[in-house]
Scaffold this motif. Structure first.
Motif, mmCIF file in Angstrom:
data_model
loop_
_atom_site.group_PDB
_atom_site.id
_atom_site.type_symbol
_atom_site.label_atom_id
_atom_site.label_comp_id
_atom_site.label_asym_id
_atom_site.label_seq_id
_atom_site.Cartn_x
_atom_site.Cartn_y
_atom_site.Cartn_z
ATOM 1 N N LEU A 64 114.224 54.389 16.014
ATOM 2 C CA LEU A 64 113.525 53.936 17.239
ATOM 3 C C LEU A 64 111.974 54.609 17.762
ATOM 4 C CD1 LEU A 64 116.622 52.893 19.687
ATOM 5 C CD2 LEU A 64 115.054 51.266 18.475
ATOM 6 N N LEU A 65 112.610 55.808 17.582
ATOM 7 C CA LEU A 65 111.453 56.695 17.833
ATOM 8 C C LEU A 65 110.350 56.653 16.768
ATOM 9 C CD1 LEU A 65 109.879 59.115 19.635
ATOM 10 C CD2 LEU A 65 111.596 60.759 18.344
ATOM 11 N N SER A 66 110.576 56.984 15.437
ATOM 12 C CA SER A 66 109.990 56.975 14.440
ATOM 13 C C SER A 66 109.043 55.499 14.304
ATOM 14 C CB SER A 66 110.485 57.619 13.053
ATOM 15 O OG SER A 66 111.473 56.312 12.671
ATOM 16 N N GLY A 67 109.816 54.476 14.583
ATOM 17 C CA GLY A 67 109.141 53.450 14.360
ATOM 18 C C GLY A 67 108.125 53.114 15.462
ATOM 19 N N TYR A 76 101.209 55.872 9.215
ATOM 20 C CA TYR A 76 102.513 55.386 8.368
ATOM 21 C C TYR A 76 102.714 56.382 7.268
ATOM 22 C CZ TYR A 76 101.414 50.880 10.351
ATOM 23 O OH TYR A 76 101.195 50.002 11.374
ATOM 24 N N TRP A 77 101.636 56.843 6.234
ATOM 25 C CA TRP A 77 101.736 57.730 5.336
ATOM 26 C C TRP A 77 102.345 59.280 6.055
ATOM 27 C CZ3 TRP A 77 102.863 56.553 0.878
ATOM 28 C CH2 TRP A 77 102.526 55.223 0.054
ATOM 29 N N PRO A 121 111.176 53.286 8.839
ATOM 30 C CA PRO A 121 110.643 52.159 9.422
ATOM 31 C C PRO A 121 109.021 51.994 9.044
ATOM 32 C CG PRO A 121 111.855 53.303 11.212
ATOM 33 C CD PRO A 121 111.817 53.815 10.010
ATOM 34 N N ALA A 122 108.515 53.215 8.866
ATOM 35 C CA ALA A 122 106.967 53.257 8.275
ATOM 36 C C ALA A 122 107.071 52.740 6.882
ATOM 37 C CB ALA A 122 106.599 54.741 8.474
ATOM 38 N N SER A 341 106.551 48.142 12.696
ATOM 39 C CA SER A 341 107.630 49.460 12.411
ATOM 40 C C SER A 341 108.488 49.323 13.536
ATOM 41 C CB SER A 341 106.614 50.476 12.641
ATOM 42 O OG SER A 341 105.935 50.884 11.316
ATOM 43 N N THR A 342 108.000 48.885 14.726
ATOM 44 C CA THR A 342 108.951 48.862 15.782
ATOM 45 C C THR A 342 110.237 47.773 15.661
ATOM 46 O OG1 THR A 342 107.250 49.451 17.540
ATOM 47 C CG2 THR A 342 109.051 48.455 18.410
#
Length: 398
Positions: A64-67, A76-77, A121-122, A341-342
């Motif tokens: 959730l946080l990383s997205g 993203y990279w 997610p990324a 991503s989210t």
């Protein structure tokens, strides 16, 4: 011009698929021996269960946080490189754990899951950009095929190491296994860096068809989340399957790791077929794959016959193939590009929590009543089909 874009998108998917192949070779190979390795390090069964649960909780909830960070920063990279590096290098580090160093080993396992949470997610978002150019279903299916090829090769390589080195000094043999897995781990990191340099902006592969818009929980997405939660809740984890086959003495103990490798092979082929089908009939392909796999629990848990158990494992592999390919493809069709991503983070977190709760319940039912286990597993997957159809209907109306 479009032909050039298609070629570039396909080349990117091939490269990221090879990254997934070496990554899965590393961490899926490790998963096939982690339980026994932790036991040899001095961990109790309760500690192993606890760290596995904590690892999966971190591996899904942190998405959730990383997205959110991926969508806000569009870096993203950076998240993909950091996540892959942490995930795969935690595995060969297990070879350095001293005897009775189970706390260190548990820490590395949790770090591996955190690495996966950072990049997932990324990474799915980058793949979705390129997949939109060649066919979303086919793009994710191709990724899953290479991914599961690595998941097949990892346990097979460790099986061969066991044959060569023997099992007299098992702790030493496991150390060698983790050290050997350092080779695909280093290859993974090198290929991710190559992909970043070669394709710094994969988002250009997806043609702009929408205005930037805030993320909202559309009804079609809510129904979809309910469906995947029901599917995950009823889908037994493979350790429960190997536990049952070992208790039934359906297969020789030394071949249990090969059962998982076989399931991954079926997973890979099923992903290709259902990914191709998704591009033609949409979510109906996911409903069909769920219908095919829903009966796996009956074949596995209500019989001790090796042939029927093998059929159940084949059906289980079909469900896994659909889960890892067209479930992700469907998210990219529902969620706008600017907030994908989210969307992936919410999808994967819900899936992970449902899988965890379902695995817990199915494990408890295994000790109480196998018929009840099969009923819960089969009925929740059948119910998921209803919500897939509701999601389709809402998407058409929307």
């Amino acid at each position: 011009m479009r032909k050039k874009a298609w070629t570039g998108a396909f080349a990117f998917l091939v490269l990221m698929g090879i990254v997934s192949l070496f990554s899965d070779m590393t961490h899926e190979g490790a998963r096939s021996i982690l339980g026994e390795y932790l036991n040899l390090c001095g961990a109790s069964a309760a500690a192993i269960g606890f760290v596995s649960g904590v690892g999966e909780l971190c591996g899904y909830s942190l998405r959730l946080l990383s997205g959110y960070l991926a969508d806000r920063s569009k870096r993203y990279w950076a998240l993909v490189v950091a996540g892959y590096t942490l995930q795969v290098l935690a595995i060969p580090a297990l070879a350095l754990v001293p005897e009775e160093g189970w706390l260190i080993a548990c820490g590395l396992i949790v770090l591996e899951r955190i690495g996966k949470a950072i990049k997932k997610p990324a990474k799915n978002t980058l793949v979705s950009f390129a997949a939109s150019e060649i066919g979303t279903g086919k793009g994710f299916a191709f990724q899953e095929f290479l991914d599961q090829l690595g998941a097949f090769l990892g346990p097979v390589i460790l099986f061969l190491i066991h044959l060569i080195k023997g099992t007299d000094a098992l702790f030493s043999t496991y150390r060698v296994c983790f050290a050997v897995l350092g080779i695909p781990a280093i290859v993974t990191v090198a290929l991710v860096l190559l992909a970043k340099v070669r394709y710094p902006h994969p988002e250009v592969f997806e043609r702009e068809t929408e205005q930037k818009q805030p993320f909202s929980m559309r009804k079609s997405f809510v129904f979809y989340l309910i469906a995947i939660c029901l599917f995950a809740f009823g889908f037994a984890d493979f350790p429960l399957i190997t536990l049952h086959t070992a208790k039934m003495h359906a297969f020789p103990n030394e071949s249990l790791s090969l059962l998982y490798a076989g399931a991954m092979a079926v997973d890979a082929v099923a992903a290709l077929f259902f990914g191709w089908l998704f591009d033609r009939i949409g979510l109906k392909a996911l409903a069909l794959s769920t219908l095919c796999s829903a009966a796996f629990a009956g074949f596995i848990f209500l019989t001790g016959n090796p042939w029927l158990i093998a059929i159940g494992i084949l059906l289980w592999g079909v469900g896994m193939g659909a889960q890892e390919s067209i479930m992700k493809a469907a998210v990219s069709k529902i969620i706008p590009k600017s907030m994908r991503s989210t969307g992936y983070a919410i999808f994967e977190t819900c899936f992970g929590v449902a899988w965890f709760l379902g695995s817990w319940m199915l494990g408890a039912l295994y000790d109480i009543n196998l018929v009840a286990l099969v009923i819960v597993s089969t009925s929740t997957q059948i119910l998921a089909i209803l919500f897939y159809l509701l999601s389709m209907k809402q998407e058409r109306n929307g």
